[in-house]
Each structure stands twice: as C-alpha cells, then as structure tokens.
Design an enzyme around this catalytic site. Structure first.
Site, PDB file in Angstrom:
ATOM      1  N   TYR A   1      32.777  32.665  52.173  1.00 14.38           N
ATOM      2  CA  TYR A   1      33.090  34.090  51.952  1.00 14.38           C
ATOM      3  C   TYR A   1      32.173  34.943  52.829  1.00 14.38           C
ATOM      4  O   TYR A   1      32.643  35.859  53.517  1.00 14.38           O
ATOM      5  CB  TYR A   1      32.885  34.434  50.470  1.00 14.38           C
ATOM      6  CG  TYR A   1      32.938  35.910  50.125  1.00 14.38           C
ATOM      7  CD1 TYR A   1      34.147  36.600  50.074  1.00 14.38           C
ATOM      8  CD2 TYR A   1      31.770  36.622  49.829  1.00 14.38           C
ATOM      9  CE1 TYR A   1      34.189  37.947  49.734  1.00 14.38           C
ATOM     10  CE2 TYR A   1      31.807  37.966  49.488  1.00 14.38           C
ATOM     11  CZ  TYR A   1      33.019  38.631  49.445  1.00 14.38           C
ATOM     12  OH  TYR A   1      33.058  39.958  49.108  1.00 14.38           O
TER      13      TYR A   1
ATOM     14  N   LYS B   1      33.258  37.655  55.804  1.00  9.72           N
ATOM     15  CA  LYS B   1      32.855  39.073  55.835  1.00  9.72           C
ATOM     16  C   LYS B   1      32.049  39.372  57.100  1.00  9.72           C
ATOM     17  O   LYS B   1      32.123  40.488  57.638  1.00  9.72           O
ATOM     18  CB  LYS B   1      32.054  39.420  54.573  1.00  9.72           C
ATOM     19  CG  LYS B   1      32.901  39.437  53.293  1.00  9.72           C
ATOM     20  CD  LYS B   1      33.917  40.590  53.290  1.00  9.72           C
ATOM     21  CE  LYS B   1      34.656  40.725  51.980  1.00  9.72           C
ATOM     22  NZ  LYS B   1      35.611  41.844  51.949  1.00  9.72           N
TER      23      LYS B   1
HETATM   24  N1  NAP Z   1      32.746  42.267  43.546  1.00 11.05           N
HETATM   25  C1  NAP Z   1      31.749  42.143  44.424  1.00 11.05           C
HETATM   26  O1  NAP Z   1      30.628  41.693  44.097  1.00 11.05           O
HETATM   27  C2  NAP Z   1      31.947  42.603  45.844  1.00 11.05           C
HETATM   28  C3  NAP Z   1      30.805  42.778  46.628  1.00 11.05           C
HETATM   29  C4  NAP Z   1      30.956  43.205  47.942  1.00 11.05           C
HETATM   30  C5  NAP Z   1      32.219  43.428  48.451  1.00 11.05           C
HETATM   31  N2  NAP Z   1      33.307  43.223  47.666  1.00 11.05           N
HETATM   32  C6  NAP Z   1      34.625  43.443  48.265  1.00 11.05           C
HETATM   33  O2  NAP Z   1      35.259  44.506  47.593  1.00 11.05           O
HETATM   34  C7  NAP Z   1      36.681  44.380  47.736  1.00 11.05           C
HETATM   35  C8  NAP Z   1      37.339  44.549  46.364  1.00 11.05           C
HETATM   36  O3  NAP Z   1      36.911  43.470  45.536  1.00 11.05           O
HETATM   37  P1  NAP Z   1      36.763  43.578  43.938  1.00 11.05           P
HETATM   38  O4  NAP Z   1      35.360  43.265  43.633  1.00 11.05           O
HETATM   39  O5  NAP Z   1      37.374  44.815  43.445  1.00 11.05           O
HETATM   40  O6  NAP Z   1      37.601  42.284  43.523  1.00 11.05           O
HETATM   41  P2  NAP Z   1      38.973  42.107  42.724  1.00 11.05           P
HETATM   42  O7  NAP Z   1      38.916  42.841  41.444  1.00 11.05           O
HETATM   43  O8  NAP Z   1      39.195  40.634  42.719  1.00 11.05           O
HETATM   44  O9  NAP Z   1      40.046  42.831  43.656  1.00 11.05           O
HETATM   45  C9  NAP Z   1      40.484  42.252  44.858  1.00 11.05           C
HETATM   46  C10 NAP Z   1      41.804  42.903  45.203  1.00 11.05           C
HETATM   47  O10 NAP Z   1      42.262  42.379  46.451  1.00 11.05           O
HETATM   48  C11 NAP Z   1      43.643  41.991  46.286  1.00 11.05           C
HETATM   49  N3  NAP Z   1      44.032  40.923  47.211  1.00 11.05           N
HETATM   50  C12 NAP Z   1      43.489  39.700  47.334  1.00 11.05           C
HETATM   51  N4  NAP Z   1      44.155  38.999  48.254  1.00 11.05           N
HETATM   52  C13 NAP Z   1      45.145  39.805  48.728  1.00 11.05           C
HETATM   53  C14 NAP Z   1      46.180  39.644  49.684  1.00 11.05           C
HETATM   54  N5  NAP Z   1      46.337  38.491  50.342  1.00 11.05           N
HETATM   55  N6  NAP Z   1      47.018  40.696  49.924  1.00 11.05           N
HETATM   56  C15 NAP Z   1      46.880  41.850  49.255  1.00 11.05           C
HETATM   57  N7  NAP Z   1      45.929  42.064  48.313  1.00 11.05           N
HETATM   58  C16 NAP Z   1      45.081  41.046  48.062  1.00 11.05           C
HETATM   59  C17 NAP Z   1      43.701  41.502  44.849  1.00 11.05           C
HETATM   60  O11 NAP Z   1      45.048  41.419  44.424  1.00 11.05           O
HETATM   61  P3  NAP Z   1      45.512  40.351  43.307  1.00 11.05           P
HETATM   62  O12 NAP Z   1      45.185  40.997  41.977  1.00 11.05           O
HETATM   63  O13 NAP Z   1      46.966  40.186  43.548  1.00 11.05           O
HETATM   64  O14 NAP Z   1      44.739  39.099  43.544  1.00 11.05           O
HETATM   65  C18 NAP Z   1      42.896  42.582  44.163  1.00 11.05           C
HETATM   66  O15 NAP Z   1      43.673  43.744  43.973  1.00 11.05           O
HETATM   67  C19 NAP Z   1      36.909  42.994  48.368  1.00 11.05           C
HETATM   68  O16 NAP Z   1      37.118  43.143  49.754  1.00 11.05           O
HETATM   69  C20 NAP Z   1      35.593  42.285  48.125  1.00 11.05           C
HETATM   70  O17 NAP Z   1      35.350  41.260  49.052  1.00 11.05           O
HETATM   71  C21 NAP Z   1      33.211  42.841  46.362  1.00 11.05           C
END
Ligand code: NAP
Length: 253
Positions: free
Chosen positions: A149, A153
């Site tokens: 992952y 990124k």
């Molecule tokens: N949580 C953390 O600690 C963290 C830290 C740094 C950065 N981020 C980044 O923040 C962003 C949002 O993450 P989050 O924490 O809110 O996680 P999350 O709740 O798992 O949300 C991820 C979202 O991305 C969608 N997604 C995944 N694969 C996809 C695809 N192939 N096409 C379209 N949509 C897709 C998911 O849809 P589905 O519901 O259909 O799977 C979900 O709506 C991500 O880019 C993540 O890498 C997160």
C-alpha cells in the site's frame, strides 16, 4: 480557488473520508457535488441529505470506460477530489503473492491517473480548477506490514508531481493530501493515534481555498513529515519495527 460555487466530484464518496468531503463541501457552499461509488445503492443516504445539490455517479476508477463516462456526464466539474483508495495490509515479501500489490496499484495509482487524464480537459474547459489527490503519509515512508500500500501511494505521489507540472500551464492547482492514520474502516486494524476523517476533509478543502500544494492533516502527519526533513533514515528505521497493534507516536519517529 473559491469552493463556494464550485462544482465538485468526490470519488469513494461512500467511504469514511469521502462522506466527510461531501459534508465539508456542503458547508463551504459548493454549488453541486457529484458523489461517486462503485454501486449507486451505496450513495442513497448521502443523496438524501441534499438531493438538490448531490448527484450520484457510478464509477469504478480502475475501469477507463467507466472513468470516461463519468467525465462525459460531469463536464462542468471545477474541483476533482480523487479520494477512492484501497489498502490490503500486506508486506511485499510476507505476502503469498503480489496480487494485493497489483490490486492496490490498480486503484491507488492507475485509478488516480485515469481520473486525472479524463478530467484534465474538463478542468481546462472550466477555467483550470483544482485536483485534490488523497494520498497518505505512507507515500513518503513505508510501513512494512502494509508495504505494498505504501508503495502504491508513493507511486501516486510521484504521479501527482508529474500531473502538477503537466497541468501548470492550464492553471490547474494539484493538491497532495498526506494524512497519517485516519479513523475509518480502511485503518480499523492500524495502530493509534488516528486523525478524524472530518479533520482530513476540512484540511484538504482549506488547502484548495489557500492554494497550498501539500497538506499533512493531523498531528501525526505534521510531526512525521517534519522529522523526515531532519532525519529520513531514522524515520525509516523506526517504522521498520512496526507491527499491527503497536502505537505509532509521531514524536518518537
Ligand atoms: N484511513 C486511513 O488511515 C488513511 C490514511 C491515509 C490516506 N487514506 C486514503 O484516504 C482515502 C479514503 O480512504 P478511507 O480511509 O475513507 O477508506 P474507506 O472508508 O475504505 O473508503 C475508501 C473508498 O474508496 C472506494 N473505492 C475503493 N476501490 C475503488 C474502486 N476501484 N473504484 C471506485 N471506488 C473505490 C471505496 O468504495 P467501496 O465501498 O465500494 O469499497 C470507498 O468508498 C483512500 O485513498 C485512502 O488510501 C486513508
């Protein structure tokens, strides 16, 4: 750019940070918010909040045809928020194979590239606009228990630098958002501390207003990004020892 009156599009809008992007955009008086998910059914509760302003779009970011269809349907976008992402919590050596690494690259790197390529002409036609790429602090450091992952990124951060350079002449601001651990489903097995998804969305939207290119929302991300400037090797060695369940304190990194 001013977010008031903007036409925004949020990918992964049904997810943890995505929903808070929508809330923050509503508070900032965005004129229209396209909310994207792989399944329209996952967007019903979000659209019900504000049916006059929130428009649901089915989008699979790894599928170029789906991305092109969204760009054609949303040709008035001025603010593109690439938030969709996936983390499968695998090492690179410890994983049984590289399927997870490939899947993470497909969403986190190629998905983001598909979106930026499809929407670059849309943003140009609408005066330049802004792209927000939700990356991660792990674009800059590798957490080995989630090593593939982190690598995806890092690739997306490098792509962000390229896209920023390529779109500079059309006046598009490209913002990189690099939070530490965020309190969402994606990070449910990750160690504390965690920043709230609302704080991440608000910091990103502030950066759009203030024309900032790089944002590190939350104390952990701010501290580790500062430590990376002073002692990058020390940060690498510190994170190398991390396992799920251990507490990651920015000040010790
Ligand atoms: N949580 C953390 O600690 C963290 C830290 C740094 C950065 N981020 C980044 O923040 C962003 C949002 O993450 P989050 O924490 O809110 O996680 P999350 O709740 O798992 O949300 C991820 C979202 O991305 C969608 N997604 C995944 N694969 C996809 C695809 N192939 N096409 C379209 N949509 C897709 C998911 O849809 P589905 O519901 O259909 O799977 C979900 O709506 C991500 O880019 C993540 O890498 C997160």
């Amino acid at each position: 750019m001013k977010v008031q009156g903007a036409i925004a599009l949020v990918t992964g809008a049904n997810g943890g940070i995505g929903r808070h992007f929508v809330e923050t955009l509503r508070t900032a008086d965005a004129a229209k918010i396209y909310v994207c998910a792989r399944s329209i059914a996952k967007l019903e509760s979000l659209v019900a909040l504000d049916p006059d302003r929130i428009v649901p779009i089915e989008l699979e970011v790894t599928n170029p045809e789906s991305v092109q269809a969204a760009a054609a349907q949303c040709s008035d976008v001025t603010l593109l928020i690439n938030n969709a992402g996936t983390s499968l919590n695998q090492g690179i050596i410890a994983a049984d194979n590289l399927d997870s690494a490939r899947a993470e690259l497909e969403v986190n790197y190629f998905g983001l590239c598909h979106m930026c390529r499809a929407f670059a002409p849309v943003l140009k036609a609408n005066g330049g606009g802004t792209i927000v790429n939700v990356l991660s602090l792990l674009a800059k450091v590798n957490l080995p228990f989630s090593g593939s992952y982190s690598a995806s990124k890092a690739a997306a951060l490098s792509a962000t630098h390229c896209i920023r350079a390529e779109l500079g002449s059309q006046g598009t601001l490209v913002v990189a958002v690099m939070p530490g651990t965020v309190d969402t489903d994606l990070a449910k097995d990750w160690p504390d501390p965690k920043v709230s998804p609302a704080e991440v969305a608000q910091a990103a939207i502030r950066a759009v207003e203030e024309q900032l290119e790089d944002v590190y929302p939350g104390e952990q991300a701010t501290q580790v990004s500062g430590q990376l400037l002073q002692d990058p090797k020390g940060v690498e060695k510190y994170l190398a020892t991390f396992l799920p369940g251990m507490e990651l304190a920015g000040t010790q990194a």
